[in-house]
Design an enzyme around this catalytic site. Sequence first.
Site, PDB file in Angstrom:
ATOM      1  NE  ARG A  74     -53.083  -6.971   5.600  1.00 54.86           N
ATOM      2  CZ  ARG A  74     -54.893  -7.910   6.093  1.00 54.86           C
ATOM      3  NH1 ARG A  74     -54.744  -8.361   4.486  1.00 54.86           N
ATOM      4  NH2 ARG A  74     -55.910  -7.809   6.578  1.00 54.86           N
ATOM      5  NE  ARG A 100     -55.890 -16.019   4.254  1.00 57.75           N
ATOM      6  CZ  ARG A 100     -56.414 -14.050   4.801  1.00 57.75           C
ATOM      7  NH1 ARG A 100     -55.899 -13.241   4.152  1.00 57.75           N
ATOM      8  NH2 ARG A 100     -57.277 -13.861   5.046  1.00 57.75           N
ATOM      9  CG  HIS A 170     -54.205 -11.503  -1.845  1.00 56.44           C
ATOM     10  ND1 HIS A 170     -53.280 -10.492  -1.169  1.00 56.44           N
ATOM     11  CD2 HIS A 170     -55.689 -11.300  -1.426  1.00 56.44           C
ATOM     12  CE1 HIS A 170     -54.808  -9.614  -0.874  1.00 56.44           C
ATOM     13  NE2 HIS A 170     -55.504 -10.374  -0.700  1.00 56.44           N
ATOM     14  CG  ASP A 214     -60.979  -4.736  -3.254  1.00 56.38           C
ATOM     15  OD1 ASP A 214     -61.730  -5.302  -2.189  1.00 56.38           O
ATOM     16  OD2 ASP A 214     -60.590  -5.268  -4.189  1.00 56.38           O
ATOM     17  CD  GLU A 273     -54.843 -10.098  -4.357  1.00 52.21           C
ATOM     18  OE1 GLU A 273     -55.822 -10.433  -4.355  1.00 52.21           O
ATOM     19  OE2 GLU A 273     -55.114  -8.529  -3.985  1.00 52.21           O
TER      20      GLU A 273
HETATM   21  O1  TA6 Z   1     -57.829  -8.821  -2.403  1.00 57.38           O
HETATM   22  C1  TA6 Z   1     -58.443  -8.459  -2.316  1.00 57.38           C
HETATM   23  C2  TA6 Z   1     -58.879  -8.200  -0.493  1.00 57.38           C
HETATM   24  O2  TA6 Z   1     -60.553  -9.387  -1.634  1.00 57.38           O
HETATM   25  C3  TA6 Z   1     -59.916  -7.173  -0.115  1.00 57.38           C
HETATM   26  O3  TA6 Z   1     -61.107  -7.409  -0.686  1.00 57.38           O
HETATM   27  C4  TA6 Z   1     -59.500  -7.309   1.065  1.00 57.38           C
HETATM   28  O4  TA6 Z   1     -60.296  -7.815   1.565  1.00 57.38           O
HETATM   29  C5  TA6 Z   1     -57.900  -8.442   1.482  1.00 57.38           C
HETATM   30  O5  TA6 Z   1     -58.236  -9.072  -0.402  1.00 57.38           O
HETATM   31  C6  TA6 Z   1     -57.096  -8.501   2.110  1.00 57.38           C
HETATM   32  O6  TA6 Z   1     -58.120  -9.845   2.918  1.00 57.38           O
HETATM   33  P1  TA6 Z   1     -57.940 -10.185   4.227  1.00 57.38           P
HETATM   34  O7  TA6 Z   1     -58.733 -11.052   4.592  1.00 57.38           O
HETATM   35  O8  TA6 Z   1     -56.083 -10.321   3.959  1.00 57.38           O
HETATM   36  O9  TA6 Z   1     -58.090  -9.148   4.943  1.00 57.38           O
END
Ligand code: TA6
Length: 302
Positions: A74, A100, A170, A214, A273
């Site tokens: 995260r 990732r 991201h 989002d 992103e």
């Molecule tokens: O980029 C935004 C997103 O697609 C949100 O919908 C949320 O799911 C975020 O990515 C984080 O995703 P993750 O799989 O890292 O928890």
Amino acid sequence: MTELDSLNQQFAIPGHVDFVAGPGGLIQASINNGLASAEILLQGAQVIGWQAGHAAPVIWLSKGARFEAGKAIRGGIPICWPWFGPHPETPALPAHGFARTAFWEVAHTEAFPNGATCIDFKLQASASTLALWPHEFELHYRVTVSQTLTLELLTHNPGNSAFTITEALHTYFAVGDIGDITIDGLAGCAYVDKVDQEKTKIERGNVQIDSETDRVYLDTPGEFNITDPRLKRRIHVHAEDSYSTVVWNPWQIKSEKMGDMGQDGYRTMVCMEGGNAYNNAVTVPSGQTHRLSTTYSIADQL
Ligand code: TA6
């Protein structure tokens, strides 16, 4: 010889980059070149920190982040590839693809006359990736660290037929307080509102955030700013071959459900992103290479 010893023997550059055991024992490239410092895990080629000079850190890393081999981390700059979001046909597959959480190889390091440092990573198709996505591929990722941070993701298709990807860098940016920031550069763009039944809407002006947000902006230009009055700075984002821009903050309730955002972590971060998603998906013909690039710079003392 340990893996760290081998990496340092091949790629360390005194005064620029070396390799250490990072958080959770994950191998980390540590860059410190007098202009800036950065930390990049070989897992996911994931930048987890960048600090230009004596400025406050620009990249946000959750205080609740978990550092486990093969698990998403995260914060920082996860590479979403070869799909963005849930897999379009098989939701059971890992969200945001496998790049990732894969173990990338170091291909090259270099110190430039202007004091900048770059490190190149590569990831190729393997039995484990082919089981998730049935295409040969070569990914090359260059991170260039100085008072600016440049990320270049090259998708090469060595196979005999075209493939289509969606992708995003991201990036989690550190902000003084999410309620104070303004994002410009998206006015007039259509976006998919993922917190309102994926309705398509038009951005009327600058973006301010006061609840879960989002949004996937489409056909976006390449120059944006995150203005942060509390940290007295403006983060400039320059994007190339990136036609989608995602703005995300999970806000309080979703953050608590996620469990790795840290206490009130959502208050001090915003994801902005650069990538290509939805109808900005990219088809890479056989033998061709697609490039996605973004550069971050800081204007201090607003
Ligand atoms: O980029 C935004 C997103 O697609 C949100 O919908 C949320 O799911 C975020 O990515 C984080 O995703 P993750 O799989 O890292 O928890």
